[in-house]
Design a protein around this motif. Structure first.
Motif, PDB file in Angstrom:
ATOM      1  N   ALA A 186      11.433 -25.413  40.996  1.00  0.00           N
ATOM      2  CA  ALA A 186      11.274 -26.101  40.402  1.00  0.00           C
ATOM      3  C   ALA A 186      10.383 -26.095  39.647  1.00  0.00           C
ATOM      4  O   ALA A 186       9.389 -26.049  40.653  1.00  0.00           O
ATOM      5  CB  ALA A 186      11.976 -27.137  40.933  1.00  0.00           C
ATOM      6  N   PHE A 187      10.490 -26.728  38.702  1.00  0.00           N
ATOM      7  CA  PHE A 187       8.706 -27.090  38.152  1.00  0.00           C
ATOM      8  C   PHE A 187       7.637 -28.097  39.341  1.00  0.00           C
ATOM      9  O   PHE A 187       6.613 -27.226  39.280  1.00  0.00           O
ATOM     10  CB  PHE A 187       8.445 -27.191  36.637  1.00  0.00           C
ATOM     11  CG  PHE A 187       6.711 -27.848  36.358  1.00  0.00           C
ATOM     12  CD1 PHE A 187       6.226 -27.019  36.155  1.00  0.00           C
ATOM     13  CD2 PHE A 187       6.653 -28.832  36.588  1.00  0.00           C
ATOM     14  CE1 PHE A 187       5.131 -27.414  35.746  1.00  0.00           C
ATOM     15  CE2 PHE A 187       5.545 -29.345  36.380  1.00  0.00           C
ATOM     16  CZ  PHE A 187       4.751 -28.303  35.800  1.00  0.00           C
ATOM     17  N   ALA A 188       8.681 -29.081  39.665  1.00  0.00           N
ATOM     18  CA  ALA A 188       8.342 -29.774  40.310  1.00  0.00           C
ATOM     19  C   ALA A 188       7.408 -29.358  41.860  1.00  0.00           C
ATOM     20  O   ALA A 188       6.243 -29.589  42.390  1.00  0.00           O
ATOM     21  CB  ALA A 188       8.804 -31.483  40.522  1.00  0.00           C
ATOM     22  N   GLU A 189       8.559 -28.067  42.866  1.00  0.00           N
ATOM     23  CA  GLU A 189       8.028 -28.114  43.517  1.00  0.00           C
ATOM     24  C   GLU A 189       6.817 -26.484  43.529  1.00  0.00           C
ATOM     25  O   GLU A 189       5.838 -26.983  44.530  1.00  0.00           O
ATOM     26  CB  GLU A 189       9.356 -26.684  44.215  1.00  0.00           C
ATOM     27  CG  GLU A 189      10.192 -28.089  45.134  1.00  0.00           C
ATOM     28  CD  GLU A 189       9.576 -28.903  45.912  1.00  0.00           C
ATOM     29  OE1 GLU A 189       9.040 -28.272  46.590  1.00  0.00           O
ATOM     30  OE2 GLU A 189       9.401 -30.258  45.755  1.00  0.00           O
ATOM     31  N   SER A 190       6.269 -26.237  41.802  1.00  0.00           N
ATOM     32  CA  SER A 190       5.384 -25.154  41.613  1.00  0.00           C
ATOM     33  C   SER A 190       4.140 -26.318  41.799  1.00  0.00           C
ATOM     34  O   SER A 190       2.881 -25.787  42.425  1.00  0.00           O
ATOM     35  CB  SER A 190       5.492 -24.170  40.561  1.00  0.00           C
ATOM     36  OG  SER A 190       6.359 -23.895  40.546  1.00  0.00           O
ATOM     37  N   VAL A 191       4.362 -27.066  41.348  1.00  0.00           N
ATOM     38  CA  VAL A 191       2.988 -27.894  41.079  1.00  0.00           C
ATOM     39  C   VAL A 191       2.685 -28.788  42.592  1.00  0.00           C
ATOM     40  O   VAL A 191       0.865 -29.110  42.950  1.00  0.00           O
ATOM     41  CB  VAL A 191       3.170 -29.189  40.159  1.00  0.00           C
ATOM     42  CG1 VAL A 191       1.900 -30.692  40.564  1.00  0.00           C
ATOM     43  CG2 VAL A 191       3.458 -28.443  38.764  1.00  0.00           C
ATOM     44  N   ARG A 192       3.354 -29.001  42.867  1.00  0.00           N
ATOM     45  CA  ARG A 192       3.461 -29.372  44.660  1.00  0.00           C
ATOM     46  C   ARG A 192       2.162 -27.896  45.412  1.00  0.00           C
ATOM     47  O   ARG A 192       1.276 -28.195  46.234  1.00  0.00           O
ATOM     48  CB  ARG A 192       4.467 -29.700  45.520  1.00  0.00           C
ATOM     49  CG  ARG A 192       4.489 -29.794  47.178  1.00  0.00           C
ATOM     50  CD  ARG A 192       5.165 -30.602  47.459  1.00  0.00           C
ATOM     51  NE  ARG A 192       6.099 -29.031  47.779  1.00  0.00           N
ATOM     52  CZ  ARG A 192       6.241 -28.134  48.302  1.00  0.00           C
ATOM     53  NH1 ARG A 192       5.375 -28.399  49.061  1.00  0.00           N
ATOM     54  NH2 ARG A 192       6.271 -26.863  48.349  1.00  0.00           N
ATOM     55  N   ALA A 193       2.770 -27.011  45.085  1.00  0.00           N
ATOM     56  CA  ALA A 193       2.603 -25.782  46.023  1.00  0.00           C
ATOM     57  C   ALA A 193       1.205 -25.740  45.937  1.00  0.00           C
ATOM     58  O   ALA A 193      -0.128 -25.150  46.083  1.00  0.00           O
ATOM     59  CB  ALA A 193       3.870 -24.990  45.649  1.00  0.00           C
ATOM     60  N   ARG A 194       1.319 -25.451  44.482  1.00  0.00           N
ATOM     61  CA  ARG A 194      -0.072 -24.467  43.391  1.00  0.00           C
ATOM     62  C   ARG A 194      -1.686 -25.768  43.096  1.00  0.00           C
ATOM     63  O   ARG A 194      -2.195 -24.848  43.300  1.00  0.00           O
ATOM     64  CB  ARG A 194       0.270 -24.249  42.196  1.00  0.00           C
ATOM     65  CG  ARG A 194       1.217 -22.602  42.376  1.00  0.00           C
ATOM     66  CD  ARG A 194       1.495 -22.389  40.541  1.00  0.00           C
ATOM     67  NE  ARG A 194       1.952 -21.152  40.915  1.00  0.00           N
ATOM     68  CZ  ARG A 194       1.713 -20.013  41.349  1.00  0.00           C
ATOM     69  NH1 ARG A 194       0.474 -19.819  41.069  1.00  0.00           N
ATOM     70  NH2 ARG A 194       2.056 -18.862  41.128  1.00  0.00           N
ATOM     71  N   VAL A 195      -1.236 -26.854  43.052  1.00  0.00           N
ATOM     72  CA  VAL A 195      -2.438 -27.611  42.668  1.00  0.00           C
ATOM     73  C   VAL A 195      -2.157 -29.090  43.588  1.00  0.00           C
ATOM     74  O   VAL A 195      -2.843 -29.343  44.401  1.00  0.00           O
ATOM     75  CB  VAL A 195      -1.357 -28.879  41.602  1.00  0.00           C
ATOM     76  CG1 VAL A 195      -3.382 -29.310  40.882  1.00  0.00           C
ATOM     77  CG2 VAL A 195      -1.395 -27.471  40.220  1.00  0.00           C
ATOM     78  N   THR A 196      -1.091 -29.882  43.766  1.00  0.00           N
ATOM     79  CA  THR A 196      -1.494 -30.894  44.560  1.00  0.00           C
ATOM     80  C   THR A 196      -1.803 -30.594  45.878  1.00  0.00           C
ATOM     81  O   THR A 196      -2.785 -30.951  46.689  1.00  0.00           O
ATOM     82  CB  THR A 196       0.046 -32.354  45.036  1.00  0.00           C
ATOM     83  OG1 THR A 196       0.656 -31.351  45.353  1.00  0.00           O
ATOM     84  CG2 THR A 196      -0.153 -32.741  43.061  1.00  0.00           C
TER      85      THR A 196
END
Length: 342
Positions: free
Chosen positions: A176-186
Motif C-alpha cells: 500500500a502507498f501508506a506503507e511505502s511512505v512509512r518505509a521510505r520517508v517517515t
C-alpha cells in the motif's frame, strides 16, 4: 526595537485574529538560527496537496534504485489499469504514451477529477462538501475518462495524475502507498507525527486540527482517506521542517534529481508554477516590498504552505486550516519570510 521573532509573532497573531482563519499553526526557520513557532510543534494537521511531495520522494527513490524511468510511459507501470481515453492530443488517444515525468509535471493532459468540471454535475469536492463519501482508484479513472481532457504539454493541475503516480509506487513496491511512505520517508527521517490517513485510520480523524470552509467546520474523513498522496498525509510543524530540509538537501534522494525537478517551470494557477513534482510561488517584487522570493515546495487547498525560499533559505511550514480563503496562507508566508530574511 522589536526583534525579528517578536515581529513575526505579531504578524501571526494578526492572522489568528482574522475571523476568516481556522486554527493557525506556523513555523518559520532561517539559516542563521531563527526558529519561530506558533502553536504546538506536534499538533497533527492534514497537509492536503503538500502530500504530493511524499509521492515525489518515493518516485525519486525508485528512480535512484533503477526501478523507474521518469521518461517512460506511465501505462507500462500500470498494466492492470485501462487508461484509454484519459489523455488526448489532437484528437488522438495518447494515454499509452504520456510519461511519468509529464504526469509529475501536470502536463500530461489529464483532467482533474477532484476540482475539475464533471459532465454529470458538481465537482467531486463539491459533492463531498454536501455529503462526505469515499472512492478508490477505479472510480477516479472512470470519472476522469468522462471528463474533457486537457491539452498535452500545457500545465493543468491534476489530482488524477497523482492518483496514477501513487499506483505506480504501490505496484513497484508491492504494498500500500501508506506503507511505502512509512518505509521510505517517515521512519528513515524519524517523522513520528507523520502518516498517510487511510480507511484503516478513520478513528484518528478527531486528533487532527479542524479544517473550516468559511464558518463551517468540516468533517470529511471518507474524502481524506481516499486521497493518498494527493492530499491525505497528516504531519506536524516539527516534522514539516525536517522533511523539507531532507527533500532539498539530499536526505531522501540524490540531489542531482533536484536539477530536473526545479526546471521547466510552467504556470498552473497564477502565481503558482510547477516544475517536475514541485510547486513554486513567486510574486513581482513590487508586491512583496521589493524583496525577491522564489518559494519552492508545495501548497495545499486547506490553507497549507510548505516552502523554502531558494534565495534566502528561509523555510515556512504552516496552515490556517481554511478551505475557502486560499490567499490567506500566502499572505502570511510572504510577510513572515520577509521578516525572517531581514
Amino acid at each position: 526595537m522589536a526583534t525579528r521573532e517578536q515581529r513575526i509573532h505579531r504578524l501571526i497573531e494578526r492572522s489568528v485574529a482574522d475571523r476568516r482563519t481556522g486554527e493557525v499553526l506556523w513555523r518559520v526557520v532561517s539559516p542563521d538560527g531563527l526558529d519561530v513557532v506558533h502553536g504546538n510543534l506536534d499538533r497533527p494537521f492534514f497537509i492536503a496537496s503538500v502530500s504530493k511531495l511524499f509521492t515525489v520522494a518515493c518516485l525519486a527513490q525508485l528512480r535512484d534504485e533503477g526501478r523507474l524511468a521518469w521518461d517512460a510511459p506511465i501505462a507500462g507501470y500500470l498494466p492492470d489499469l485501462d487508461l484509454r481515453g484519459l489523455a488526448v492530443d489532437g484528437g488522438r488517444d495518447v494515454s499509452g504514451e504520456i510519461t511519468v515525468r509529464e504526469v509529475m509535471a501536470h502536463t500530461a493532459g489529464l483532467a482533474d477529477y477532484f476540482e475539475g468540471p464533471r459532465p454529470d454535475g458538481p465537482t467531486t469536492l463539491e459533492r463531498a462538501l454536501r455529503s462526505d463519501f469515499g472512492w478508490g482508484e477505479a472510480e477516479v479513472v472512470e470519472w476522469t475518462r468522462a471528463m474533457t481532457p486537457a491539452r498535452r504539454g500545457r500545465g493543468l493541475y491534476s489530482d488524477t495524475g497523482f492518483q496514477l503516480l501513487d499506483g505506480v509506487v504501490e505496484r513497484l513496491d508491492g504494498r500500500a502507498f501508506a506503507e511505502s511512505v512509512r518505509a521510505r520517508v517517515t521512519e528513515p527521517l524519524g517523522l513520528a507525527g507523520t502518516f498517510v490517513f487511510t480507511p484503516d485510520t478513520l478513528d484518528r480523524f478527531d486528533e487532527m486540527a479542524v479544517i473550516r470552509h468559511g464558518d463551517r467546520e468540516l468533517r470529511l474523513p471518507l474524502l481524506l482517506a481516499s486521497c493518498g498522496g494527493q492530499g491525505a498525509v497528516v504531519s506536524t510543524l516539527r516534522d514539516g521542517v525536517t522533511f523539507l530540509q531532507a527533500f532539498f538537501d539530499g536526505g531522501l534522494f540524490e540531489t542531482t534529481l533536484l536539477d530536473e525537478m526545479l526546471t521547466d517551470w510552467h504556470r498552473i494557477f497564477s502565481p503558482l508554477e510547477y516544475g517536475t513534482g514541485v510547486m513554486r510561488f513567486r510574486l513581482p517584487a513590487v508586491l512583496t516590498g521589493f524583496r525577491s522570493f522564489a518559494f519552492e515546495g508545495h501548497s495545499g487547498a486547506s490553507g497549507v504552505v510548505w516552502y523554502r525560499d531558494a534565495r534566502t533559505g528561509v523555510i515556512v511550514i504552516g496552515t490556517v486550516n481554511q478551505l475557502q480563503q486560499r490567499q490567506l496562507p500566502y499572505q502570511l508566508m510572504i510577510r513572515t519570510a520577509a521578516v525572517a530574511a531581514s
